[in-house]
Write a protein that holds these residues in place. Sequence first.
Motif, mmCIF file in Angstrom:
data_model
loop_
_atom_site.group_PDB
_atom_site.id
_atom_site.type_symbol
_atom_site.label_atom_id
_atom_site.label_comp_id
_atom_site.label_asym_id
_atom_site.label_seq_id
_atom_site.Cartn_x
_atom_site.Cartn_y
_atom_site.Cartn_z
ATOM 1 N N SER A 35 0.836 -1.195 0.000
ATOM 2 C CA SER A 35 0.000 0.000 0.000
ATOM 3 C C SER A 35 0.879 1.256 0.000
ATOM 4 O O SER A 35 0.548 2.247 -0.613
ATOM 5 C CB SER A 35 -0.941 0.010 1.198
ATOM 6 N N ALA A 36 2.025 1.181 0.672
ATOM 7 C CA ALA A 36 2.959 2.307 0.642
ATOM 8 C C ALA A 36 3.977 2.041 -0.460
ATOM 9 O O ALA A 36 4.353 0.905 -0.696
ATOM 10 C CB ALA A 36 3.665 2.427 1.978
ATOM 11 N N THR A 37 4.391 3.096 -1.123
ATOM 12 C CA THR A 37 5.382 2.952 -2.177
ATOM 13 C C THR A 37 6.736 2.674 -1.542
ATOM 14 O O THR A 37 7.156 3.388 -0.645
ATOM 15 C CB THR A 37 5.473 4.265 -2.995
ATOM 16 N N ARG A 38 7.417 1.643 -2.023
ATOM 17 C CA ARG A 38 8.759 1.337 -1.524
ATOM 18 C C ARG A 38 9.712 2.370 -2.097
ATOM 19 O O ARG A 38 9.702 2.643 -3.291
ATOM 20 C CB ARG A 38 9.136 -0.064 -1.973
ATOM 21 N N GLN B 92 11.360 -0.757 8.781
ATOM 22 C CA GLN B 92 10.052 -1.157 9.306
ATOM 23 C C GLN B 92 8.944 -0.628 8.406
ATOM 24 O O GLN B 92 7.887 -1.232 8.285
ATOM 25 C CB GLN B 92 9.856 -0.631 10.740
ATOM 26 N N GLY B 93 9.205 0.497 7.758
ATOM 27 C CA GLY B 93 8.238 1.080 6.827
ATOM 28 C C GLY B 93 8.308 0.448 5.443
ATOM 29 O O GLY B 93 7.598 0.856 4.529
ATOM 30 N N PHE C 110 14.120 12.592 15.911
ATOM 31 C CA PHE C 110 12.864 12.449 15.173
ATOM 32 C C PHE C 110 12.204 11.143 15.580
ATOM 33 O O PHE C 110 12.851 10.257 16.120
ATOM 34 C CB PHE C 110 13.117 12.473 13.664
ATOM 35 N N THR C 111 10.910 11.040 15.305
ATOM 36 C CA THR C 111 10.200 9.796 15.604
ATOM 37 C C THR C 111 10.067 8.980 14.328
ATOM 38 O O THR C 111 10.240 9.505 13.223
ATOM 39 C CB THR C 111 8.786 10.083 16.145
ATOM 40 N N LYS C 112 9.725 7.716 14.503
ATOM 41 C CA LYS C 112 9.479 6.842 13.357
ATOM 42 C C LYS C 112 8.381 7.443 12.482
ATOM 43 O O LYS C 112 8.499 7.467 11.254
ATOM 44 C CB LYS C 112 9.074 5.452 13.863
ATOM 45 N N ASP C 113 7.321 7.951 13.121
ATOM 46 C CA ASP C 113 6.201 8.533 12.369
ATOM 47 C C ASP C 113 6.630 9.735 11.534
ATOM 48 O O ASP C 113 6.205 9.888 10.396
ATOM 49 C CB ASP C 113 5.058 8.934 13.313
ATOM 50 N N GLN C 114 7.461 10.608 12.119
ATOM 51 C CA GLN C 114 7.927 11.794 11.373
ATOM 52 C C GLN C 114 8.756 11.376 10.155
ATOM 53 O O GLN C 114 8.603 11.931 9.070
ATOM 54 C CB GLN C 114 8.797 12.685 12.277
ATOM 55 N N LEU C 115 9.610 10.400 10.357
ATOM 56 C CA LEU C 115 10.485 9.939 9.282
ATOM 57 C C LEU C 115 9.667 9.313 8.148
ATOM 58 O O LEU C 115 9.847 9.646 6.979
ATOM 59 C CB LEU C 115 11.475 8.921 9.857
ATOM 60 N N LEU C 116 8.743 8.426 8.517
ATOM 61 C CA LEU C 116 7.933 7.753 7.498
ATOM 62 C C LEU C 116 6.971 8.718 6.803
ATOM 63 O O LEU C 116 6.708 8.582 5.606
ATOM 64 C CB LEU C 116 7.184 6.568 8.108
ATOM 65 N N ALA C 117 6.491 9.719 7.542
ATOM 66 C CA ALA C 117 5.612 10.724 6.922
ATOM 67 C C ALA C 117 6.389 11.522 5.871
ATOM 68 O O ALA C 117 5.872 11.817 4.788
ATOM 69 C CB ALA C 117 5.033 11.660 7.983
ATOM 70 N N ALA C 118 7.640 11.846 6.169
ATOM 71 C CA ALA C 118 8.474 12.576 5.205
ATOM 72 C C ALA C 118 8.730 11.725 3.965
ATOM 73 O O ALA C 118 8.686 12.223 2.840
ATOM 74 C CB ALA C 118 9.794 12.997 5.853
#
Length: 132
Positions: A4-7, A29-30, A112-120
């Motif tokens: 669902s997420a682009t690699r 993990q993402g 940074f958090t995992k969420d911030q990194l993956l959101a970027a």
Amino acid sequence: MNTSATRCKVLVVDDSNTIRRSAEIFLKQGGHEVLLADDGFDALAKVNDYRPQLIFCDILMPKLDGYQTCAIIKRNACFAATPVVMLSSKDGVFDKARGRMVGCQDYLTKPFTKDQLLAAVQQFGEISQGAS
């Protein structure tokens, strides 16, 4: 496998082993492919060899700092469209302005958090997918 997420192929440039390792763990993990560089010169070689779709770059590094590294990447026509996100422990207006002057797309404050990194990655990884 969840697609669902682009690699995305992501380069993390930081002279701190701790920051590189945590960014690598979060990104993997993402579901992303991760390349690591410990300074600006190493980063430039990896950008040229592996053509990452997104670059996270620390500002304070020995030899070439993040601003210089970003400016060199952006001056190369092949990589001018590759998004660069600056990483810094400082969250100053001046730093952000200077980052924009050399062409960075965004700015993450460490730690940074995992969420911030993956959101970027989600936000900017798609830009480079469209550019290629």
